[in-house]
Enzyme design. Structure first.
Site, mmCIF file in Angstrom:
data_model
loop_
_atom_site.group_PDB
_atom_site.id
_atom_site.type_symbol
_atom_site.label_atom_id
_atom_site.label_comp_id
_atom_site.label_asym_id
_atom_site.label_seq_id
_atom_site.Cartn_x
_atom_site.Cartn_y
_atom_site.Cartn_z
ATOM 1 N N TRP A 151 27.054 41.757 31.337
ATOM 2 C CA TRP A 151 27.545 40.700 30.450
ATOM 3 C C TRP A 151 26.365 40.088 29.707
ATOM 4 C CZ3 TRP A 151 28.921 41.125 35.623
ATOM 5 C CH2 TRP A 151 30.245 41.539 35.855
ATOM 6 N N HIS A 170 33.330 35.808 31.381
ATOM 7 C CA HIS A 170 34.601 36.345 31.862
ATOM 8 C C HIS A 170 35.373 35.205 32.539
ATOM 9 C CE1 HIS A 170 32.208 37.765 35.714
ATOM 10 N NE2 HIS A 170 31.952 36.520 35.384
ATOM 11 N N ARG A 196 30.549 36.610 24.522
ATOM 12 C CA ARG A 196 29.474 37.551 24.846
ATOM 13 C C ARG A 196 28.491 37.625 23.696
ATOM 14 N NH1 ARG A 196 32.897 41.795 28.234
ATOM 15 N NH2 ARG A 196 33.700 40.239 29.704
ATOM 16 N N GLN A 210 40.657 36.728 27.991
ATOM 17 C CA GLN A 210 40.920 37.497 29.210
ATOM 18 C C GLN A 210 42.037 36.861 30.008
ATOM 19 O OE1 GLN A 210 37.415 37.976 31.660
ATOM 20 N NE2 GLN A 210 36.846 39.863 30.580
ATOM 21 N N VAL A 253 34.166 42.589 43.928
ATOM 22 C CA VAL A 253 35.248 43.305 44.613
ATOM 23 C C VAL A 253 34.694 44.530 45.335
ATOM 24 C CG1 VAL A 253 37.218 42.565 43.202
ATOM 25 C CG2 VAL A 253 35.789 44.457 42.422
ATOM 26 N N ALA A 295 41.931 41.157 43.112
ATOM 27 C CA ALA A 295 41.700 40.446 41.859
ATOM 28 C C ALA A 295 41.751 41.455 40.733
ATOM 29 C CB ALA A 295 40.343 39.752 41.891
HETATM 30 N N1 DAH Z 1 35.371 40.085 34.993
HETATM 31 C C1 DAH Z 1 35.380 41.501 34.679
HETATM 32 C C2 DAH Z 1 34.866 41.729 33.281
HETATM 33 O O1 DAH Z 1 34.786 40.807 32.504
HETATM 34 C C3 DAH Z 1 36.771 42.063 34.792
HETATM 35 C C4 DAH Z 1 37.236 42.140 36.211
HETATM 36 C C5 DAH Z 1 37.002 43.282 36.958
HETATM 37 C C6 DAH Z 1 37.860 41.063 36.811
HETATM 38 C C7 DAH Z 1 37.424 43.388 38.263
HETATM 39 C C8 DAH Z 1 38.292 41.169 38.132
HETATM 40 C C9 DAH Z 1 38.059 42.353 38.850
HETATM 41 O O2 DAH Z 1 38.910 40.152 38.763
HETATM 42 O O3 DAH Z 1 38.489 42.402 40.146
HETATM 43 O O4 DAH Z 1 34.509 42.813 32.936
#
Ligand code: DAH
Length: 331
Positions: A151, A170, A196, A210, A253, A295
């Site tokens: 990011w 995010h 971003r 998002q 995760v 998630a």
């Molecule tokens: N936050 C991640 C992104 O911006 C996306 C994401 C991936 C959110 C996996 C999640 C997850 O909750 O479990 O690329």
């Protein structure tokens, strides 16, 4: 009494000359207003000899009422003839006023929210200006961790000694904020803008929307993740949609995955997901042996591009009315 008659004749003649509403108002003031001519006469009645006072008083009051009526009638006649002159055809259909319309991202966000609400999720929002701690550290992305390169961050200038702030990259920091306040069972989505530091092209914008999802309960497994997200995708894209899960890495995760759907012959990623890392559950003060969860996070622009066949993400925030008008009337 003769004077009253003369006064009435004069008042009526002057009213007849009033050609518009403003003139009728002026006439009212001149005759019936606080210093109007008839008002002055009425006030003088008390100075008359007692034997004539009642008769003249009653006559003056009658005249006052009659002139008030005359003024109202004259006004009504003026308005009616003005309407005639414009010849309004009351049988014509009305014109639709330009009310504007909802932005395609708003439409898509609302659809996603409805879909998740129907599946039993709550909807909450979080701050756009976020602490480094929530956006990164507590999601297991400490300073210096290579995953920070995933990011490109827009930092917010602040005091040198205060905690560092940024525009959230995010919606995942809301996982931590929500866990701080709520006890399981948790089933929530978080829609919101993310930012971003990025060059833009047809598939990348520096601002995007998002939707984050978080589910925590006892005895949740990867099968619940798959079942929930497949049910979601079928509701969004139809019962026949083909899906696939593939391994992916996100520090918060374990295991992590991406969900793809088959779209016009190609595989398209729609979201990242995974089982919430046990350290995150533990940091929230919960027993990771007892509580597990999953998630996910997805880009609303990506979903909107699929739904509406938009080929370039930059159209969304260019505010070209020719683009925006195509969504008029949609809900
Ligand atoms: N936050 C991640 C992104 O911006 C996306 C994401 C991936 C959110 C996996 C999640 C997850 O909750 O479990 O690329």
């Amino acid at each position: 009494m003769d004077d009253l008659e003369a006064l009435e004749a004069e008042a009526r003649a002057s009213l007849a000359e009033a050609g518009d509403e403003a003139a009728v108002d002026a006439w009212r003031v001149a005759w019936l207003g606080r210093r109007g001519r008839l008002t002055t006469v009425l006030r003088g009645v008390r100075d008359l000899p007692p034997e004539v006072r009642p008769r003249v008083g009653a006559g003056a009051n009658r005249l006052k009422a009659a002139l008030e009526d005359a003024g109202d009638e004259h006004r009504t006649r003026l308005l009616a003839s003005a309407a005639d002159a414009e010849s309004i055809d009351v049988s014509l259909p009305g014109r639709n006023p330009p009310l504007g319309s909802l932005h395609p991202i708003t439409l898509t966000r609302r659809l996603l929210e409805r879909t998740f609400r129907d599946m039993g999720f709550d909807v909450v929002e979080g701050p756009d200006v976020e602490l480094e701690e929530y956006n990164f550290d507590r999601l297991r992305i400490p300073a210096g961790h290579p995953a920070r390169d995933m990011w490109d961050t827009i930092w917010v200038a602040g005091d040198d000694d205060g905690p560092r702030q940024l525009l959230r990259t995010h919606t995942s920091p809301m996982q931590i904020r929500y866990l701080e306040r709520r006890e399981p069972p948790i089933r929530v989505i978080v829609p919101g803008a993310c930012y971003r530091y990025e060059a833009t092209d047809a598939t990348h914008e520096w601002m995007l929307t998002q939707i984050e999802g978080l589910v925590i309960d006892e005895n949740l497994s990867f099968a619940h993740l798959k079942g929930t997200l497949e049910a979601f995708v079928r509701r969004m894209f139809g019962a026949d949609i083909e899906t696939r899960f593939r391994c992916d890495y996100f520090p918060f995760v374990e295991p992590g995955a991406e969900l793809g759907v088959r779209w016009q012959g190609d595989w398209l990623e729609v979201l990242g997901c995974g089982m919430v890392h046990p350290e995150i559950i533990e940091d929230a003060g919960l027993d990771p042996e007892r509580y597990t969860g999953f998630a996910f996070g997805m880009g609303v622009e990506r979903v909107a591009m699929l739904r509406y066949g938009v080929r370039d993400i930059r159209h969304f925030y260019r505010n070209d009315v020719r683009f925006l008008r195509q969504f008029e009337g949609r809900r």
